[in-house]
Design an enzyme around this catalytic site. Structure first.
Site, short mmCIF file in Angstrom:
data_model
loop_
_atom_site.label_atom_id
_atom_site.label_comp_id
_atom_site.label_asym_id
_atom_site.label_seq_id
_atom_site.Cartn_x
_atom_site.Cartn_y
_atom_site.Cartn_z
N GLU A 122 0.82 -1.21 0.00
CA GLU A 122 0.00 0.00 0.00
C GLU A 122 0.86 1.26 0.00
O GLU A 122 0.57 2.23 -0.70
CB GLU A 122 -0.92 0.02 1.23
CG GLU A 122 -1.85 -1.19 1.33
CD GLU A 122 -1.27 -2.30 2.19
OE1 GLU A 122 -2.02 -2.86 3.01
OE2 GLU A 122 -0.06 -2.60 2.06
N CYS A 149 -2.53 -2.93 7.24
CA CYS A 149 -2.18 -2.85 8.65
C CYS A 149 -2.51 -1.45 9.15
O CYS A 149 -2.86 -0.55 8.38
CB CYS A 149 -0.69 -3.15 8.84
SG CYS A 149 0.40 -1.89 8.18
#
Length: 333
Positions: free
Chosen positions: A263, A288
């Site tokens: 990401e 996360c």
């Protein structure tokens, strides 16, 4: 739509074809004299007669070649067709090029297939083979050079495991599976972009796990990312990140990890100006907490992921839902 069925001896191909014909109005397409070479060796290996449907009406159309069968279906692709005649390695590519074609492999335990074949022989007043003889036939059909069918079954888009000895159970499973659903022929947008994320993950050099990410706006890819060490640093899989190479447990030593997450790489590649409003982030793993705050900061509108993350998924979901005034679509595909 043309459904092609492939599989081993007595795997259930013809039973699946019969279901499609009887319950979903498919028509059968066949190629004349297309018996496998091993069928010449023993008449017991001939395919069962399935030329008529439950109402006694002719359900099959025969062709001289696989090419003429495919040409016929191509001109009538909006009609439902089914065939157990796929040809060989040299013809399967032509079938798979057609966007209306779905290749389905049917398989079952060899001991069960042997019992089915023995019952077929008895119904025809033929002596059934012993298990060893049947295994040799099966190996020849699937793996013999130039005629083996394993190459075709390995390329199936749908795999059906027919382990039931009950035809009713098989039909119930087929009703739930709904092979005739035309959405199987073309992935929806979520599936498409998630496949791209999974493909990006294959480039990962992180020794802990592979993760891929795709940023999308208005159904156009903005950027992609995968996890691994930053540019100009030694790749993680070459020893660049000591923490990952030590095989630390989940959540251990994160402050010393040199790997960027998928990401993060996708967000850095795109930049805030390219992301703007209505951007969607696709990731094959739930972000996360560290990535979550960055996702919120750049203004991502939606997050779509395919599997959970064992550390802080709950916290990530909570923060993402809180960060956006509008409903944030967080779902698994």
């Amino acid at each position: 739509m043309l459904i092609g069925l492939c599989g081993g001896i007595c795997s259930g191909k013809h039973a699946v074809a019969d279901y499609l014909i009887q319950h979903q109005n498919f028509r059968r397409l066949e190629v004349k004299n297309s018996a496998l070479p091993e069928a010449i060796d023993d008449p017991r290996l001939q395919a069962p007669d399935s030329s008529n449907n439950a109402n006694g009406e002719a359900s099959s159309i025969e062709f001289e070649t696989f090419g003429s069968l495919l040409d016929f279906a191509t001109k009538r692709w909006q009609e439902p067709w089914v065939t157990t005649h796929i040809g060989n390695a040299s013809t399967i590519d032509r079938f798979l090029q057609r966007p209306f074609f779905l290749l389905v492999s049917v398989d079952a335990p060899i001991s069960l297939r042997w019992k089915r074949f023995a019952n077929r022989c008895r119904s025809r007043r033929l002596d059934p083979p012993n298990l060893e003889e049947f295994v040799l036939w099966n190996d020849k059909q699937l793996y013999e050079k130039d005629v083996g069918r394993a190459f075709i079954t390995d390329r199936a888009q749908v795999r059906l495991f027919n382990s039931s000895s009950s035809l009713e159970e098989l039909y119930a499973a087929l009703k739930t599976l709904n092979l005739a659903d035309e959405q199987r022929l073309r992935p929806n947008w979520d599936q498409y972009f998630m496949e791209l994320a999974s493909l990006a993950a294959q480039r990962s050099n992180c020794m802990k796990r592979r993760v891929g990410c795709v940023l999308v706006r208005e159904r156009r890819v903005i950027s992609t990312g995968y996890n691994g060490t930053p540019r100009h640093l030694t790749n993680c899989n070459e020893g660049g990140c000591p923490r990952c190479n030590r095989g630390e447990g989940g959540g251990v030593g994160l402050s010393t990890c040199l790997c960027l997450h998928a990401e993060e790489n996708a967000l850095l590649e795109a930049g805030r100006e390219r992301i703007r409003e209505n951007a969607i982030l696709y990731c094959d793993t739930c972000p996360c907490l560290t990535c979550t705050v960055k996702i919120a900061q750049v203004g991502i509108s939606e997050v779509v992921y395919s599997q959970g993350y064992n550390m802080d998924s709950d916290q990530s979901l909570e923060q993402l839902e809180y960060a956006f005034a509008n409903f944030l679509r967080l779902e698994m595909v």
